[in-house]
Scaffold this motif. Structure first.
Motif, mmCIF file in Angstrom:
data_model
loop_
_atom_site.group_PDB
_atom_site.id
_atom_site.type_symbol
_atom_site.label_atom_id
_atom_site.label_comp_id
_atom_site.label_asym_id
_atom_site.label_seq_id
_atom_site.Cartn_x
_atom_site.Cartn_y
_atom_site.Cartn_z
ATOM 1 N N GLU A 51 0.800 -1.214 0.000
ATOM 2 C CA GLU A 51 0.000 0.000 0.000
ATOM 3 C C GLU A 51 0.838 1.271 0.000
ATOM 4 O O GLU A 51 0.310 2.359 0.036
ATOM 5 C CB GLU A 51 -0.903 0.016 1.237
ATOM 6 N N ILE A 52 2.152 1.146 -0.037
ATOM 7 C CA ILE A 52 3.045 2.289 0.102
ATOM 8 C C ILE A 52 3.742 2.588 -1.210
ATOM 9 O O ILE A 52 4.225 1.691 -1.876
ATOM 10 C CB ILE A 52 4.097 2.000 1.198
ATOM 11 N N ARG A 53 3.795 3.856 -1.582
ATOM 12 C CA ARG A 53 4.537 4.267 -2.775
ATOM 13 C C ARG A 53 6.026 4.121 -2.459
ATOM 14 O O ARG A 53 6.510 4.593 -1.441
ATOM 15 C CB ARG A 53 4.217 5.723 -3.106
ATOM 16 N N SER A 54 6.744 3.451 -3.318
ATOM 17 C CA SER A 54 8.139 3.145 -3.036
ATOM 18 C C SER A 54 8.981 3.197 -4.296
ATOM 19 O O SER A 54 8.490 2.968 -5.382
ATOM 20 C CB SER A 54 8.239 1.746 -2.420
ATOM 21 N N ILE B 150 1.793 3.290 10.401
ATOM 22 C CA ILE B 150 0.511 3.515 9.718
ATOM 23 C C ILE B 150 0.495 4.847 8.964
ATOM 24 O O ILE B 150 -0.178 4.974 7.946
ATOM 25 C CB ILE B 150 -0.674 3.419 10.711
ATOM 26 N N ARG B 151 1.256 5.824 9.407
ATOM 27 C CA ARG B 151 1.286 7.131 8.739
ATOM 28 C C ARG B 151 2.153 7.137 7.477
ATOM 29 O O ARG B 151 2.262 8.157 6.802
ATOM 30 C CB ARG B 151 1.808 8.189 9.703
ATOM 31 N N THR B 152 2.804 6.027 7.154
ATOM 32 C CA THR B 152 3.730 5.984 6.022
ATOM 33 C C THR B 152 3.020 6.255 4.704
ATOM 34 O O THR B 152 2.012 5.644 4.388
ATOM 35 C CB THR B 152 4.437 4.613 5.963
ATOM 36 N N ALA C 286 20.777 4.579 2.674
ATOM 37 C CA ALA C 286 19.834 5.082 3.674
ATOM 38 C C ALA C 286 18.403 4.886 3.177
ATOM 39 O O ALA C 286 18.125 4.966 1.984
ATOM 40 C CB ALA C 286 20.080 6.563 3.947
ATOM 41 N N CYS C 287 17.497 4.637 4.097
ATOM 42 C CA CYS C 287 16.076 4.454 3.784
ATOM 43 C C CYS C 287 15.304 5.599 4.414
ATOM 44 O O CYS C 287 15.403 5.839 5.622
ATOM 45 C CB CYS C 287 15.613 3.113 4.343
ATOM 46 N N MET C 288 14.533 6.326 3.605
ATOM 47 C CA MET C 288 13.741 7.452 4.077
ATOM 48 C C MET C 288 12.267 7.051 4.066
ATOM 49 O O MET C 288 11.730 6.705 3.016
ATOM 50 C CB MET C 288 13.940 8.659 3.166
ATOM 51 N N VAL C 289 11.635 7.086 5.231
ATOM 52 C CA VAL C 289 10.220 6.748 5.377
ATOM 53 C C VAL C 289 9.480 8.062 5.596
ATOM 54 O O VAL C 289 9.672 8.723 6.618
ATOM 55 C CB VAL C 289 10.005 5.774 6.559
ATOM 56 N N GLU C 290 8.655 8.446 4.636
ATOM 57 C CA GLU C 290 7.925 9.706 4.714
ATOM 58 C C GLU C 290 6.487 9.450 5.121
ATOM 59 O O GLU C 290 5.827 8.555 4.597
ATOM 60 C CB GLU C 290 7.945 10.419 3.369
ATOM 61 N N ARG D 76 21.199 -0.631 12.940
ATOM 62 C CA ARG D 76 21.346 0.615 12.184
ATOM 63 C C ARG D 76 20.820 1.781 13.009
ATOM 64 O O ARG D 76 19.961 1.613 13.871
ATOM 65 C CB ARG D 76 20.583 0.511 10.858
ATOM 66 N N ARG D 77 21.345 2.949 12.739
ATOM 67 C CA ARG D 77 20.858 4.152 13.417
ATOM 68 C C ARG D 77 19.551 4.574 12.753
ATOM 69 O O ARG D 77 19.473 4.665 11.520
ATOM 70 C CB ARG D 77 21.893 5.264 13.296
ATOM 71 N N VAL D 78 18.540 4.839 13.565
ATOM 72 C CA VAL D 78 17.229 5.251 13.066
ATOM 73 C C VAL D 78 16.873 6.566 13.751
ATOM 74 O O VAL D 78 16.889 6.663 14.977
ATOM 75 C CB VAL D 78 16.154 4.177 13.362
ATOM 76 N N THR D 79 16.573 7.594 12.937
ATOM 77 C CA THR D 79 16.265 8.910 13.499
ATOM 78 C C THR D 79 14.897 9.391 13.033
ATOM 79 O O THR D 79 14.380 8.958 12.003
ATOM 80 C CB THR D 79 17.338 9.942 13.101
ATOM 81 N N LEU D 80 14.337 10.313 13.803
ATOM 82 C CA LEU D 80 13.014 10.877 13.529
ATOM 83 C C LEU D 80 13.131 12.382 13.393
ATOM 84 O O LEU D 80 13.748 13.050 14.230
ATOM 85 C CB LEU D 80 12.069 10.526 14.683
ATOM 86 N N ASP D 81 12.551 12.923 12.323
ATOM 87 C CA ASP D 81 12.492 14.368 12.113
ATOM 88 C C ASP D 81 11.103 14.710 11.594
ATOM 89 O O ASP D 81 10.881 14.805 10.376
ATOM 90 C CB ASP D 81 13.577 14.812 11.136
ATOM 91 N N GLY D 82 10.159 14.821 12.514
ATOM 92 C CA GLY D 82 8.787 15.160 12.132
ATOM 93 C C GLY D 82 8.124 14.071 11.323
ATOM 94 O O GLY D 82 7.806 13.008 11.841
ATOM 95 N N HIS D 83 7.923 14.321 10.029
ATOM 96 C CA HIS D 83 7.221 13.359 9.171
ATOM 97 C C HIS D 83 8.169 12.427 8.418
ATOM 98 O O HIS D 83 7.745 11.715 7.511
ATOM 99 C CB HIS D 83 6.280 14.083 8.202
ATOM 100 N N VAL D 84 9.477 12.422 8.799
ATOM 101 C CA VAL D 84 10.457 11.555 8.140
ATOM 102 C C VAL D 84 11.217 10.731 9.170
ATOM 103 O O VAL D 84 11.745 11.274 10.139
ATOM 104 C CB VAL D 84 11.469 12.374 7.302
#
Length: 73
Positions: free
Chosen positions: A7-10, A21-23, A32-36, A56-64
């Motif tokens: 269901e996700i554009r990739s 669920i917000r992906t 690197a993998c960017m989840v928007e 792996r290091r996983v970071t959060l910046d608002g909607h990414v």
């Protein structure tokens, strides 16, 4: 709650896996993998991704959420 991979554009084919669920889209920049998201992710979303990528290091910046490349051994 998670969303099915289909269901996700990739920009890349994924083998299974669950995404917050917000992906809205998943893309790659090098290794690197960017989840928007359609809206800001929360700490539960970040922790879910950290559990899926424990080496792996996983970071959060608002909607990414970014899953950074693995560190060289």
């Amino acid at each position: 709650m998670t969303r099915a991979t289909g269901e996700i554009r990739s920009t890349k084919v994924f083998l299974g896996g669950a995404w917050p669920i917000r992906t809205q889209a998943v893309s790659h920049v090098g290794d690197a993998c960017m989840v928007e998201g359609v809206d800001d992710f929360d700490l539960d979303d970040l922790n879910m991704m950290r559990r899926q990528y424990p080496d792996r290091r996983v970071t959060l910046d608002g909607h990414v959420i970014t899953v950074w490349p693995a560190s060289p051994a």
